[in-house]
Design an enzyme around this catalytic site. Structure first.
Site, short mmCIF file in Angstrom:
data_model
loop_
_atom_site.label_atom_id
_atom_site.label_comp_id
_atom_site.label_asym_id
_atom_site.label_seq_id
_atom_site.Cartn_x
_atom_site.Cartn_y
_atom_site.Cartn_z
N SER A 47 0.83 -1.20 0.00
CA SER A 47 0.00 0.00 0.00
C SER A 47 0.87 1.26 0.00
CB SER A 47 -0.96 -0.04 1.20
OG SER A 47 -1.99 0.91 1.06
N ASP A 73 -10.27 -4.48 -4.27
CA ASP A 73 -9.49 -3.37 -3.74
C ASP A 73 -9.55 -2.20 -4.70
OD1 ASP A 73 -7.67 -1.72 -2.46
OD2 ASP A 73 -5.93 -2.99 -2.85
N HIS A 132 -7.89 -5.54 0.51
CA HIS A 132 -6.64 -4.79 0.61
C HIS A 132 -5.75 -5.23 1.77
CE1 HIS A 132 -4.07 -1.28 -0.05
NE2 HIS A 132 -4.11 -1.04 1.24
#
Length: 310
Positions: free
Chosen positions: A155, A252, A282
């Site tokens: 991320s 996601d 995610h």
């Protein structure tokens, strides 16, 4: 593939019945992220753990290194955690990164870079570059092989890994591979996956906008003109980047931007592997304790690291 039923039952349904992230204070948001470790499977035992700090012009950058085979020089993975550049830390990534070190047979350096809003961009990428350079120069002291150096993250951390890999292309620090898991690299948030998964799957579009605006210190205004050192999707030239693995998950908002970045690195002549994990959301790296399929994501990361220097 359908959303993993255990992810839905034991994680998403309770999350969707709770106050939305936009309603949380910064302290509450950070506490919710740190609580993700409660969904992790027990980590694999690491024989040697070392806490340290890499010097930088902005102050020391803390890290925790895991070595599964002390005395054996292993590949070195410099790992940057997720959390939207405004949450997360070394303890947050402890369970999955201990397991990654053991399963992949690598030294993992779990980095605690500075967070926004106290330290907005460019603090985090400066920390990331400084710690990567220091790790390369001091790999032997960590029991690692600097000629097998990987920058990695998930991320927001994958954003930092990609920025470091591009920044160091022409430097003396030779990055051998980049591993990007669910990378957050495009603040425009206008992809099909953003529209499809804008709500209801934990990582929402509104939460990502909050994270981007906090990181960039832009409470208002456009997010369409951002330096590539903050958003690698804006980099004009990806040639010369190290061999790349991008791992995305099906449910996601960030899925498409990660896959588009992989397509761009491949088009630039960079050896690139793209893997999409079906049925997952995610934050799957932290869900293997309640949903065995979530471990598939780490399994792909393990195989990527094992294949990187064959």
């Amino acid at each position: 593939m359908a959303l993993d039923p255990q992810v839905k039952q034991f994680f998403l349904d309770p999350v969707n019945d709770s106050p939305p992230p936009d309603d949380l204070s910064l302290a509450e948001f950070r506490a919710a992220v740190e609580a993700m470790t409660s969904f992790c499977a027990p980590d694999k035992r690491v024989l040697h753990t070392r806490d340290g700090a890499a010097p930088s012009s902005q102050g020391p950058v803390p890290f925790r290194a895991y070595h599964p085979e002390p005395g054996t020089p292993l590949p070195l993975v410099v790992y940057f955690h997720g959390g939207g550049w405004m949450s997360g830390g070394i303890d947050y990534m402890e369970p999955p990164l201990r397991s990654l070190a053991v399963e992949a047979g690598v030294v993992v350096a779990n980095v605690g870079y500075r967070l926004a809003p106290e330290h907005p961009y460019p603090a985090a990428p400066r920390d990331a570059e400084a710690v990567t350079t220091w790790m390369y120069e001091n790999a032997t002291a960590l029991g690692a092989d600097r000629d097998r150096l990987v920058v990695a993250g998930d991320s927001a951390g994958a954003n930092l890994a990609a920025v470091v890999a591009l920044t160091l292309r022409s430097s003396g620090t030779r990055v051998g591979h980049q591993l990007l898991i669910n990378p957050a690299i495009d603040p425009r948030m206008d992809s099909a996956s953003y529209r499809e998964f804008s709500v209801g799957h934990q990582n929402t579009a509104s939460m990502m906008e909050r994270c981007w605006r906090t990181y960039l210190d832009r409470p208002e205004g456009s997010l369409h003109e951002v330096p590539w050192q903050a958003a690698p999707a804006f980099a004009d030239d990806l040639s010369g980047a190290p061999p790349t693995t991008v791992i995305t998950v099906e449910y996601d908002p960030l899925r498409d931007e990660g896959e588009q970045f992989a397509a761009r690195t491949a088009a630039a002549g960079v050896p690139t592997t793209l893997v999409r994990c079906p049925g997952l959301i995610h934050c799957a790296m932290h869900l293997d304790g309640i949903a065995p399929r979530a471990a598939d994501l780490r399994g792909h990361a393990v195989r990527a690291l094992q294949a990187a220097f064959v």
